[in-house]
Write an enzyme that holds these catalytic residues in place. Sequence first.
Site, PDB file in Angstrom:
ATOM      1  N   ASP A 216      -2.316  -4.970   1.837  1.00 29.03           N
ATOM      2  CA  ASP A 216      -1.737  -5.664   0.874  1.00 29.03           C
ATOM      3  C   ASP A 216      -1.624  -7.079   1.071  1.00 29.03           C
ATOM      4  OD1 ASP A 216      -0.005  -4.622  -1.556  1.00 29.03           O
ATOM      5  OD2 ASP A 216       1.434  -5.941  -0.399  1.00 29.03           O
ATOM      6  N   ASP A 342      -5.171   4.351  -5.629  1.00 29.20           N
ATOM      7  CA  ASP A 342      -4.349   3.282  -5.520  1.00 29.20           C
ATOM      8  C   ASP A 342      -3.630   2.954  -6.737  1.00 29.20           C
ATOM      9  OD1 ASP A 342      -2.849   0.967  -4.632  1.00 29.20           O
ATOM     10  OD2 ASP A 342      -4.243   0.561  -3.322  1.00 29.20           O
ATOM     11  N   HIS A 370      -1.848   3.815  -2.123  1.00 26.92           N
ATOM     12  CA  HIS A 370      -1.832   2.306  -1.547  1.00 26.92           C
ATOM     13  C   HIS A 370      -1.320   2.306   0.066  1.00 26.92           C
ATOM     14  CE1 HIS A 370      -1.667  -1.900  -1.846  1.00 26.92           C
ATOM     15  NE2 HIS A 370      -0.205  -1.923  -1.440  1.00 26.92           N
TER      16      HIS A 370
END
Length: 393
Positions: A216, A342, A370
């Site tokens: 991320d 995701d 995710h």
Amino acid sequence: MGNLCSLFAPPKPVKRKRPITTKRQSSVGASSGSGSGLYSNRWNHRVKSSSSCKRDNKFEDAVIQEHALAAAAILFRQQNGGVGSLPFDRSVSQRYPVSGSKKNQLPRSSSSRSRSSTDPLLPPHQFLNQGIKLDDLETNHFVLIHGGGFGAWCWYKTIALLEEDGFKVTAIDLAGCGINSFNINGIASLSQYVKPLTDVLEELSIGEKVILVGHDFGGACMSYAMELFPSKISKAVFLAAAMLTNGQSTLDMFSLKAGQNDLMRKAQIFIYTNGNENPPTAIDLDKSLLKDLLFNQSPSKDIALASVSMRSIPFAPVLEKLSLSDANYGSVRRYYIETLEDNAIPVTLQENMINTSPPEKVYRLKGADHAPFFSKPQALHKLLLEIARIKPT
């Protein structure tokens, strides 16, 4: 921390009354080959008929719960300076594999569950590790960098799997994240936010290299470190991460697909510590939307862990544009792992970053949301081993 420990506290044992045994029960038990009587024979029959189809799932849940409980207990002891706890850096969770004798190793968890005919003879990680010689690798040290709002705690499954294969693993708590005590609303720059990571890299000995794994927003943090310490980084793995180009910020990256991710927009809660007339200082995520946004394929226990552990995301680092050069950042070998389910960074956005700045190789994790360290830990582990095996050019 108390909430975390109570969440995964083991259930209290239930006392059961001992059955009354008669001569008739003993004789029937003996004739059936059991020394526990008719009552036990009926109980065993009921267990086999009602739970055999669910046994593997229950075992997997038990393993996850044991890992989470162990992680929570260790963090609790270390944070509170408990008896027998190891020295603890508040910004780094680091464990070293023990070689040689089994003496001084942590005791392995045990289970009273009988082995099923469908169980593998070896745990999955041992299958994956066959043929890997750590001495032949360029490095056996992984440094894990969490994403926005997460902390070192999110890697607990990945840490366990890698360490069982003999790797050294360092999981970072970036400034104001996890159990790092820095005020998240006081973070004014990316360098301030990433300092726990750069501290680890600075302390590496001459010639020592690591494999960075950034998730991320941790991808932008990793890129910043790659520009500063290219000679200390063997490989950089972007895991559903922000893989930026020179002069680009994380906010710029997300703006490329503005309007296509309504769920992310709805989940964001801006925090204005300095007043509404000034820019936000941090971003929170609506906990009621966490499952749909981040954990749509993850186990419920991990979602519960995240819901009590996630913290705010500092806003200033998200706005900061990176300065990346071909000589430094460009000299590090890059790999990207796509997460195909995701909802936070959709596959279209991931592929846009890949096409703009192609890495050496792209991997795809089917069925991963995710948070692949929760939803697909074994598959992620397999890919990390494969990347670690790749020989230097």
